[in-house]
Design a protein around this motif. Structure first.
Motif, short mmCIF file in Angstrom:
data_model
loop_
_atom_site.label_atom_id
_atom_site.label_comp_id
_atom_site.label_asym_id
_atom_site.label_seq_id
_atom_site.Cartn_x
_atom_site.Cartn_y
_atom_site.Cartn_z
N PHE A 161 5.03 -0.20 -17.99
CA PHE A 161 5.59 -0.90 -19.14
C PHE A 161 6.82 -0.14 -19.65
N ILE A 162 6.69 1.17 -19.79
CA ILE A 162 7.81 2.00 -20.27
C ILE A 162 8.97 1.97 -19.27
N LEU A 163 8.66 2.06 -17.97
CA LEU A 163 9.72 1.98 -16.95
C LEU A 163 10.46 0.65 -17.03
N SER A 164 9.72 -0.43 -17.25
CA SER A 164 10.36 -1.74 -17.40
C SER A 164 11.25 -1.77 -18.63
N LEU A 165 10.76 -1.21 -19.73
CA LEU A 165 11.57 -1.16 -20.95
C LEU A 165 12.83 -0.31 -20.74
N ILE A 166 12.69 0.79 -20.00
CA ILE A 166 13.86 1.62 -19.69
C ILE A 166 14.88 0.82 -18.90
N ALA A 167 14.41 0.05 -17.91
CA ALA A 167 15.33 -0.78 -17.13
C ALA A 167 16.03 -1.79 -18.03
N LEU A 168 15.30 -2.34 -19.01
CA LEU A 168 15.93 -3.28 -19.95
C LEU A 168 16.97 -2.59 -20.81
N VAL A 169 16.68 -1.37 -21.26
CA VAL A 169 17.63 -0.62 -22.09
C VAL A 169 18.87 -0.25 -21.27
N ILE A 170 18.66 0.18 -20.03
CA ILE A 170 19.81 0.51 -19.17
C ILE A 170 20.70 -0.72 -19.02
N TRP A 171 20.08 -1.91 -18.95
CA TRP A 171 20.85 -3.14 -18.84
C TRP A 171 21.84 -3.26 -19.99
N LEU A 172 21.41 -2.86 -21.20
CA LEU A 172 22.30 -2.97 -22.36
C LEU A 172 23.60 -2.19 -22.17
N PHE A 173 23.51 -1.07 -21.43
CA PHE A 173 24.67 -0.22 -21.26
C PHE A 173 25.42 -0.48 -19.95
N ALA A 174 24.82 -1.24 -19.07
CA ALA A 174 25.43 -1.46 -17.74
C ALA A 174 26.75 -2.21 -17.85
N LYS A 175 26.80 -3.23 -18.67
CA LYS A 175 28.01 -4.03 -18.86
C LYS A 175 28.60 -4.55 -17.55
N GLN A 176 27.78 -4.61 -16.53
CA GLN A 176 28.16 -5.17 -15.24
C GLN A 176 27.11 -6.23 -14.91
N PRO A 177 27.49 -7.50 -14.88
CA PRO A 177 26.50 -8.56 -14.67
C PRO A 177 25.67 -8.38 -13.40
N VAL A 178 26.26 -7.94 -12.30
CA VAL A 178 25.50 -7.78 -11.06
C VAL A 178 24.45 -6.68 -11.22
N ILE A 179 24.87 -5.54 -11.76
CA ILE A 179 23.93 -4.45 -11.98
C ILE A 179 22.86 -4.89 -12.98
N SER A 180 23.27 -5.63 -13.99
CA SER A 180 22.33 -6.10 -15.01
C SER A 180 21.24 -6.98 -14.41
N VAL A 181 21.62 -7.95 -13.58
CA VAL A 181 20.62 -8.85 -13.02
C VAL A 181 19.69 -8.11 -12.06
N ILE A 182 20.21 -7.12 -11.37
CA ILE A 182 19.37 -6.31 -10.49
C ILE A 182 18.38 -5.49 -11.32
N LEU A 183 18.86 -4.84 -12.39
CA LEU A 183 17.98 -4.06 -13.26
C LEU A 183 16.91 -4.94 -13.91
N LEU A 184 17.31 -6.12 -14.35
CA LEU A 184 16.35 -7.03 -14.98
C LEU A 184 15.30 -7.51 -13.98
N SER A 185 15.73 -7.76 -12.76
CA SER A 185 14.79 -8.18 -11.72
C SER A 185 13.83 -7.04 -11.38
N VAL A 186 14.34 -5.83 -11.34
CA VAL A 186 13.48 -4.66 -11.10
C VAL A 186 12.48 -4.51 -12.25
N ALA A 187 12.95 -4.72 -13.48
CA ALA A 187 12.06 -4.65 -14.64
C ALA A 187 10.94 -5.67 -14.51
N GLU A 188 11.28 -6.87 -14.06
CA GLU A 188 10.26 -7.91 -13.87
C GLU A 188 9.27 -7.53 -12.78
N LEU A 189 9.77 -6.95 -11.71
CA LEU A 189 8.88 -6.53 -10.63
C LEU A 189 7.95 -5.41 -11.10
#
Length: 194
Positions: free
Chosen positions: A95-123
């Motif tokens: 759960f915490i790792l998923s939340l970390i991936a979501l937080v990293i998304w906030l700072f990524a500011k790159q849509p491709v990296i963001s969608v990959i991080l969000l997909s990893v969070a979902e997995l």
């Protein structure tokens, strides 16, 4: 071609809602025990994926994603009352790792990296449900995950723009639901033989 994509997209949205009717019914009856961590994270990250898909021109294919957000949010609320309460340390870690991936998304500011991080969070959010279901494979409604395979396949076809941003999430979910469905079937057979 656009008309066919639209029709398939609407059908996939319909399947999203219809596919979870048995899951919601089984949850209310106490047969299915959704894991609150998984459903919370699926709702949050899928909402962000929807926004990214819309920003990259996914078109009708993005409606499947917003339908999933609504369903996941509703099942999360149900999970607070009727869900699996045996939250383990490993569940909390994922759960915490998923939340970390979501937080990293906030700072990524790159849509491709963001969608990959969000997909990893979902997995990662799938892991508590997988653990719970391995111990009790009948605590999940298999038909909902099998229908997900169809709706994600249809959703990928219905996309009006194909890019990593629009396709990475549905492809990862197609694979995750496929693997999870197979693991549920295998585990149920193993336990039936005992």
């Amino acid at each position: 071609m656009e008309e066919l994509k639209y029709t398939i997209g609407i059908l996939a949205v319909f399947l999203t809602f219809i596919g979870y009717v048995p899951y919601i019914r089984d949850t209310i009856k106490g047969k299915t025990k959704p894991h609150a961590y998984s459903w919370f994270l699926w709702s949050a990250s899928t909402g962000i994926v929807f926004a990214l898909q819309v920003s990259d021109g996914a078109g009708i294919g993005a409606l499947i994603t917003i339908a999933a957000v609504l369903i996941a949010g509703f099942i999360f609320v149900l999970s607070l009352r009727a869900g699996k309460q045996d939250i383990t340390r490993s569940d909390t870690i994922f759960f915490i790792l998923s939340l970390i991936a979501l937080v990293i998304w906030l700072f990524a500011k790159q849509p491709v990296i963001s969608v990959i991080l969000l997909s990893v969070a979902e997995l990662l959010a799938f892991i508590p449900t997988i653990r719970k279901s391995w111990n009790n494979p009948h605590s999940e409604t298999l038909s909902s995950y099998l229908i997900n395979i169809s709706r994600f396949t249809m959703g990928i076809y219905a996309l009006q723009n194909y890019s990593i941003i629009t396709t990475f999430y549905p492809v990862s979910q197609l694979l995750a639901n496929g693997v999870f469905s197979i693991s549920l079937m295998v585990r149920r057979r193993q336990l039936a033989k005992k």
